[in-house]
Design an enzyme around this catalytic site. Structure first.
Site, PDB file in Angstrom:
ATOM      1  N   ASP A 234      -7.126   0.389   1.975  1.00 48.90           N
ATOM      2  CA  ASP A 234      -6.618   1.726   2.275  1.00 48.90           C
ATOM      3  C   ASP A 234      -5.095   1.673   2.241  1.00 48.90           C
ATOM      4  O   ASP A 234      -4.484   0.794   2.870  1.00 48.90           O
ATOM      5  CB  ASP A 234      -7.108   2.178   3.651  1.00 48.90           C
ATOM      6  CG  ASP A 234      -6.709   3.611   3.955  1.00 48.90           C
ATOM      7  OD1 ASP A 234      -7.457   4.522   3.567  1.00 48.90           O
ATOM      8  OD2 ASP A 234      -5.644   3.811   4.572  1.00 48.90           O
ATOM      9  N   ASN A 242       2.486  12.004   0.852  1.00 49.16           N
ATOM     10  CA  ASN A 242       2.131  13.363   0.439  1.00 49.16           C
ATOM     11  C   ASN A 242       2.967  14.403   1.177  1.00 49.16           C
ATOM     12  O   ASN A 242       3.428  15.387   0.580  1.00 49.16           O
ATOM     13  CB  ASN A 242       0.644  13.624   0.704  1.00 49.16           C
ATOM     14  CG  ASN A 242      -0.241  13.130  -0.428  1.00 49.16           C
ATOM     15  OD1 ASN A 242       0.197  13.039  -1.569  1.00 49.16           O
ATOM     16  ND2 ASN A 242      -1.483  12.803  -0.114  1.00 49.16           N
ATOM     17  N   HIS A 247       2.178  16.373  -3.306  1.00 48.73           N
ATOM     18  CA  HIS A 247       0.934  15.793  -3.827  1.00 48.73           C
ATOM     19  C   HIS A 247       1.082  15.263  -5.252  1.00 48.73           C
ATOM     20  O   HIS A 247       0.342  14.355  -5.648  1.00 48.73           O
ATOM     21  CB  HIS A 247      -0.184  16.839  -3.772  1.00 48.73           C
ATOM     22  CG  HIS A 247      -0.646  17.126  -2.375  1.00 48.73           C
ATOM     23  ND1 HIS A 247      -1.487  16.294  -1.679  1.00 48.73           N
ATOM     24  CD2 HIS A 247      -0.356  18.151  -1.526  1.00 48.73           C
ATOM     25  CE1 HIS A 247      -1.714  16.787  -0.475  1.00 48.73           C
ATOM     26  NE2 HIS A 247      -1.041  17.919  -0.353  1.00 48.73           N
ATOM     27  N   ASP A 251      -0.184  11.701  -6.263  1.00 49.28           N
ATOM     28  CA  ASP A 251      -1.093  11.400  -7.375  1.00 49.28           C
ATOM     29  C   ASP A 251      -0.542  10.283  -8.256  1.00 49.28           C
ATOM     30  O   ASP A 251      -1.286   9.408  -8.717  1.00 49.28           O
ATOM     31  CB  ASP A 251      -1.320  12.654  -8.221  1.00 49.28           C
ATOM     32  CG  ASP A 251      -2.195  13.687  -7.516  1.00 49.28           C
ATOM     33  OD1 ASP A 251      -2.824  13.326  -6.497  1.00 49.28           O
ATOM     34  OD2 ASP A 251      -2.238  14.843  -7.973  1.00 49.28           O
ATOM     35  N   ARG A 266     -10.412  -9.713 -12.684  1.00 49.23           N
ATOM     36  CA  ARG A 266     -10.967 -10.161 -13.956  1.00 49.23           C
ATOM     37  C   ARG A 266     -11.612  -8.985 -14.693  1.00 49.23           C
ATOM     38  O   ARG A 266     -11.887  -7.943 -14.098  1.00 49.23           O
ATOM     39  CB  ARG A 266     -11.990 -11.264 -13.704  1.00 49.23           C
ATOM     40  CG  ARG A 266     -11.404 -12.505 -13.037  1.00 49.23           C
ATOM     41  CD  ARG A 266     -12.499 -13.425 -12.540  1.00 49.23           C
ATOM     42  NE  ARG A 266     -13.349 -12.769 -11.551  1.00 49.23           N
ATOM     43  CZ  ARG A 266     -14.409 -13.345 -10.984  1.00 49.23           C
ATOM     44  NH1 ARG A 266     -14.742 -14.581 -11.310  1.00 49.23           N
ATOM     45  NH2 ARG A 266     -15.126 -12.684 -10.095  1.00 49.23           N
ATOM     46  N   GLU A 277      -7.321   7.864  -0.420  1.00 51.15           N
ATOM     47  CA  GLU A 277      -6.434   6.746  -0.737  1.00 51.15           C
ATOM     48  C   GLU A 277      -7.122   5.402  -0.550  1.00 51.15           C
ATOM     49  O   GLU A 277      -6.466   4.367  -0.460  1.00 51.15           O
ATOM     50  CB  GLU A 277      -5.169   6.815   0.133  1.00 51.15           C
ATOM     51  CG  GLU A 277      -5.393   6.607   1.617  1.00 51.15           C
ATOM     52  CD  GLU A 277      -5.690   7.897   2.359  1.00 51.15           C
ATOM     53  OE1 GLU A 277      -5.459   7.932   3.579  1.00 51.15           O
ATOM     54  OE2 GLU A 277      -6.150   8.868   1.725  1.00 51.15           O
ATOM     55  N   ARG A 297      -3.689 -11.431  -4.088  1.00 53.05           N
ATOM     56  CA  ARG A 297      -2.908 -11.147  -5.288  1.00 53.05           C
ATOM     57  C   ARG A 297      -2.649  -9.641  -5.422  1.00 53.05           C
ATOM     58  O   ARG A 297      -1.543  -9.217  -5.769  1.00 53.05           O
ATOM     59  CB  ARG A 297      -3.655 -11.675  -6.515  1.00 53.05           C
ATOM     60  CG  ARG A 297      -2.849 -11.623  -7.801  1.00 53.05           C
ATOM     61  CD  ARG A 297      -3.506 -12.471  -8.870  1.00 53.05           C
ATOM     62  NE  ARG A 297      -4.842 -11.981  -9.202  1.00 53.05           N
ATOM     63  CZ  ARG A 297      -5.741 -12.692  -9.875  1.00 53.05           C
ATOM     64  NH1 ARG A 297      -5.453 -13.931 -10.250  1.00 53.05           N
ATOM     65  NH2 ARG A 297      -6.923 -12.183 -10.161  1.00 53.05           N
TER      66      ARG A 297
END
Length: 357
Positions: A234, A242, A247, A251, A266, A277, A297
């Site tokens: 999250d 926002n 917005h 986006d 991969r 989100e 990563r």
């Protein structure tokens, strides 16, 4: 449909002109009727040409869009009935031509348009059969009733080749039209299928598609020792982005996050937008170490994103990660619940971190 009608009439004309230039075939046909039919066919071709012009001219008219299909299909039905009567309503060419054209018509037009022309046509052809059987009218008046073609048609080469000449182009044309339309339907179906599984903003798998893939994995794991890592993440303080920047900027952030996640997994790993989100990744990980490595990563890559607004303000992106494992004996709902709980513990622990369930 109108172009098909012109093609059919053109075939009729070519057949009739071929007979005119071969006097030895006069014995098999009603030559006086042939001359009249040539004039009538030319008139019908011109009429269908006018209808094509009107269809193009009035294509933006709502009234024309409602009326023209009935007119065009009705005129085509009249043409087929007339030709069917001339060569024999029970002939192979009439039967196969009618079936082919009706099948294409039911694909091209609404059923009420086709049935409006089909029902009167069937009544007409049925009446022709009745009148023929009762000797009221001649059967297949285009052919010479004095020749053997009327009594033994299948032994007459001229009749056989005439039937093939009428049938093959119609069947091939209808087959090609059906194949083109079916190909377009398959392509459209594939587009709809893609739209139903892909999130339109991020172009990742949507929640519905993720659930479907997880259910398949769960079924495959019943008799397997494999395991899959589920990563839920999250974005931290996304609501503030926002609220502060709008917005549209939000986006763009979601799109950039989606691209970053794809770049750090991969090819066969699954990445999706779980909602708002929240994002999800499904990793095939038998030793349960790779999932943690990929999560780290991705966390690092997100924190290194350099996003700026139009007025030059930098936007810091971080995310909280929760990891759980789906394996034999664990349901999808349990794994998702554990990953979700771990993600919220990561948020409570200060965000921008990874917690293993």
């Amino acid at each position: 449909m109108l172009f098909l009608a012109i093609c059919v009439l053109s075939l009729w004309l070519s057949w009739k002109f071929f007979i005119l230039f071969n006097p030895k075939l006069y014995q098999y046909v009603n030559i006086e009727l042939l001359y009249f039919q040539i004039k009538l066919n030319i008139g019908f071709i011109l009429m269908f040409g006018i209808l094509i012009y009107l269809c193009r001219k009035l294509r933006h008219s709502l009234t024309a869009q409602k009326i023209m299909p009935f007119i065009c299909v009705g005129m085509f039905g009249i043409t087929l009935c007339r030709d069917g009567y001339l060569i024999g309503v029970l002939s192979p060419a009439t039967a196969i031509g009618a079936i082919s054209v009706i099948s294409v018509g039911l694909i091209l037009f609404e059923r009420k348009v086709i049935y409006t022309a089909l029902i009167p046509s069937l009544i007409f052809l049925g009446s022709i059969v009745y009148l023929t059987l009762n000797g009221k009218i001649a059967y297949a008046p285009q052919f010479n009733t004095a020749s053997s073609i009327t009594f033994f048609p299948f032994t007459n080469q001229f009749w056989v080749f005439s039937m093939l000449f009428f049938m093959i182009p119609i069947v091939v044309s209808c087959f090609v039209l059906q194949e083109i339309m079916l190909s377009q339907w398959r392509h459209r179906e594939q587009i709809f299928k893609t739209l139903s599984t892909i999130d339109p903003l991020t172009e990742l798998f949507n929640r519905r598609s993720i659930y479907q893939q997880l259910e398949k994995i769960e079924q495959n794991l019943i008799f397997s020792t494999e395991s899959y890592g589920i990563i839920l993440l999250d974005l931290d303080f996304f609501k503030s982005i926002n609220d502060c920047y709008g917005h549209l900027v939000g986006d763009k952030v979601l799109i950039q996050v989606a691209q970053t996640l794809r770049q750090n997994v991969r090819l066969h790993d699954i990445v999706g937008r779980y909602g708002g989100e929240e994002f999800i990744m499904i990793i095939n990980d038998n030793n349960q170490m790779l999932t943690r490595h990929i999560a780290e990563r991705c966390r690092h890559a997100l924190s290194q994103l350099n996003l700026t607004t139009t007025d030059g303000q930098n936007i810091l992106i971080t995310a909280s990660f929760g990891i759980a494992y789906l394996k034999s004996g664990t349901s999808v709902q349990q794994a998702l619940h554990h990953a979700d709980a771990a993600m919220y513990r990561a948020k409570s622990a200060g965000r921008n971190s990874i917690v293993l369930a």
